[in-house]
Each structure stands twice: as C-alpha cells, then as structure tokens.
Motif scaffolding. Structure first.
Motif, short mmCIF file in Angstrom:
data_model
loop_
_atom_site.label_atom_id
_atom_site.label_comp_id
_atom_site.label_asym_id
_atom_site.label_seq_id
_atom_site.Cartn_x
_atom_site.Cartn_y
_atom_site.Cartn_z
N ALA A 104 1.33 6.99 2.53
CA ALA A 104 1.35 7.99 1.96
C ALA A 104 2.17 7.88 0.55
O ALA A 104 1.76 7.96 -0.57
N ILE A 105 3.47 7.26 0.65
CA ILE A 105 4.31 6.79 -0.25
C ILE A 105 3.47 5.99 -1.14
O ILE A 105 3.30 6.04 -2.55
N GLY A 106 2.81 4.90 -0.72
CA GLY A 106 2.00 4.01 -1.45
C GLY A 106 0.97 4.34 -2.17
O GLY A 106 0.67 3.81 -3.13
N ILE A 107 0.31 5.45 -1.84
CA ILE A 107 -0.78 6.12 -2.42
C ILE A 107 -0.17 6.76 -3.76
O ILE A 107 -0.87 6.59 -4.79
N VAL A 238 -8.72 2.89 2.64
CA VAL A 238 -9.77 2.31 1.88
C VAL A 238 -10.72 3.59 1.31
O VAL A 238 -11.09 3.48 0.20
N LEU A 239 -10.91 4.61 1.92
CA LEU A 239 -11.69 5.69 1.60
C LEU A 239 -10.76 6.51 0.59
O LEU A 239 -11.69 6.81 -0.51
N MET A 302 -2.91 -3.06 -3.03
CA MET A 302 -3.54 -4.13 -2.59
C MET A 302 -5.02 -4.21 -2.36
O MET A 302 -6.03 -4.70 -3.05
N LEU A 303 -5.40 -2.99 -1.85
CA LEU A 303 -6.86 -2.73 -1.37
C LEU A 303 -7.51 -2.16 -2.54
O LEU A 303 -8.42 -2.52 -2.92
#
Length: 333
Positions: A104-107, A238-239, A302-303
């Motif tokens: 969530a932090i990464g988003i 991914v979504l 990354m994705l």
C-alpha cells in the motif's frame, strides 16, 4: 501480405516483438553483479547519446517554444504531482485491507515520483509528438522530483530519511542537459547530417528503451521480489497499476482536448504526464525507506514500469504509423 503487415493487423510490429524478447531474455538470463553494472553504464551512455542527438537535431527556437508552452507544461506537472498522488492515495486506501502494508505504501510512493525522461521523450518522438516540449517537461519533472518526492513522502507517508543528495541533480545534468547543450552547440556543424539520417535517432530512441527494459526486468528477477508476495496480492497490484495508468492516460487525453492543445502537444502530454520513473524511484526508495522492506515497497513501481512501457510502446507505434499514413496521403496526387 508481408509478415510486418500481418503483425500490424494485430497491433504488433517488430519493435514490440523485440520488447517481448527482451523481457524473456532478462527472465532467463538476467544481468547481475558486474554484468548489471555494465548494462547500467550502456544505458547511461545510450541516454546521453539520445539527448546529444536531440540537441543537434532541434532548433533552438523550437526548444524555447517548448519552455514557453505553459499550458502543456502546467498540465504535465499537474498530472505528475497532483492527479497521480490523489489516484495513488485513493487506491491505497481502498486496497489496504487486502494487501500488505508495504505494498500500500508502494502504491502511494509510485504515484508521487517524477516522470520518466528517456522513455517519455523516445515515445513522444516515435508517435510524432512535440519532442522539444517533451525534453523540457521530462527534465523539469525530474529536477523538481528530487525535492518534491521526498517532501511528499514525508507529508503523505510520514517517512524520514537523510534527504536526497545534490549529486542527483548533478547526475541529471551530466546525463541529460549537458549532452543536449553540447548537441545544440554543435548543431551548425552536424545538424544537417543528423537531419538527413533520421534513422540514427530512431535506432537510439528504440535501442535505449530496450536496454532500460532489460536492466529493469533483470533487477527484479535478481532481487527475487516476485516470490515475496502471494498470487492474490500480486494480482491486486497489477490491476491497481493498470487502473492508475488507464485513469491518468484517459485524463491526459481529455484534458489536452479540453484546453485545445494540438495533436503534437496532446501526444507529449500523454507520454510525459502518465509515466513514472524507475530510475529515480529506486535510489530514492533506498534512502527514504531505509530499514524497511524496500523490495516490497518498490514492487508496485517495478510492475508499473513494465506495464507503462508496453502500453506506451503500442500506442506510440500506432500513433506514429497513423502520422506517417497521413503524411503520405497529403503528398500523394
């Protein structure tokens, strides 16, 4: 019907096949250790060469016009540092109960990064967009990002770190602005030659993207981050990346038409306003999230990086083909 024509019917071409092949190559034989350092150096100098060629190719008046195009530059900045963060915060809040906290932090972290430089400009060039404006927008986004991204991380994620070294700005200047300026200075001597050999710029454009894809995908494979999350979390990320990219890309198209930008500027807004930089994001993450699960935090980035490259490659190729067809129709009797 030739193979190239058959591929175009399905939205494919040789370049997209090369992209897919590059991903397969990085998965099976990723660059690591000294090999990764060599690939990074090749990518570095490929980007520097790309900007040198742009500098030698572009008229100074066109570059100044790109800077003065305040509507386009303002929209790119707004999507990069306002629309994207709002989208990231919304998605992280909605998905936080189904994914790990680090993801969530990464988003959110992904959403507050600057735009890419080399791929934004390369895709703009392939799609026949406003390259001088793209150079200005992408470069400015990254220079501002050195300061804005850590500030937004501190505000939105309450993270702390030792700050970003001024060497980041120096690196941007050496890799991007310095070659571009040298190209401009040498334009009277080599500009006409480069203009007559447009294929040279095209090769560097597309070759630099292939190198970036290989380097980025190799880093993910070597780090083993694909094994650190479950299938459900991976699918959700991914979504969410696809949703974020689609939302912003549709938004840039809508905004460009709303304010009356011409086709070239809309292309530039699409590619510069919808991209996020892996090259800037990784080193910043290592500093801003020191002591935390950095590999998990950067997974959405990354994705997203891979998704944006493939989606933009397809769009840029098709836009470039359409532009070429229009030019042929215009000159045909």
């Amino acid at each position: 019907m030739s193979l190239a024509q058959r591929l175009k019917r399905f939205g494919l071409d040789y370049y997209l096949l090369l992209l897919l092949g590059t991903v397969v190559l990085a998965t099976l034989w990723p660059a690591s250790g000294a090999g990764a350092d060599i690939v990074d150096q090749i990518a570095y100098f490929a980007v520097a060469l790309l900007f040198f060629l742009y500098g030698a190719k572009l008229n100074t008046s066109a570059i100044l016009a790109g800077v003065a195009n305040w509507r386009l530059q303002g929209l790119v900045f707004g999507f990069t540092y306002v629309v994207f963060p709002l989208c990231g915060l919304t998605l992280a809040a909605l998905l936080s109960q189904w994914i790990e906290e680090e993801l969530a932090i990464g988003i959110v972290y992904l959403s507050i990064l600057p735009s890419t430089v080399q791929s934004s400009i390369a895709f703009t060039s392939i799609a026949r967009g406003n390259v001088p404006a793209a150079v200005c927008a992408a470069s400015l986004s990254n220079i501002l990002g050195v300061f804005l991204t850590p500030a937004l991380v501190a505000i939105l994620l309450h993270a702390s770190g030792d700050g970003i070294s001024l060497s980041s700005i120096v690196d941007i200047g050496l890799q991007i602005l310095a070659p571009f300026i040298v190209g401009q200075l040498l334009r009277p001597l080599i500009g006409s030659f480069i203009g007559r050999h447009a294929v040279l710029t095209q090769i560097v454009d597309r070759g630099s993207i292939l190198i970036i894809v290989y380097s980025a995908f190799s880093a993910g494979v070597v780090a083993g981050i694909w094994q650190e999350v479950g299938a459900r979390s991976l699918t959700i990320i991914v979504l969410s990346d696809v949703v974020m990219l689609a939302f912003v890309m549709v938004g840039t198209v809508w905004a460009g038409r709303l304010v009356g930008l011409d086709r070239a500027d809309r292309i530039t807004l699409l590619f510069c306003g919808s991209k996020k930089s892996l090259a800037s994001g990784l080193p910043m993450a290592n500093i801003l999230f020191a002591g935390q699960a950095v590999s998990m935090i950067i997974l959405p980035l990354m994705l997203f990086h891979q998704i944006q490259l493939f989606v933009c490659a397809i769009i840029a190729q098709r836009a470039g083909h359409l532009a070429s067809e229009r030019e042929l129709q215009a000159v045909s009797p």
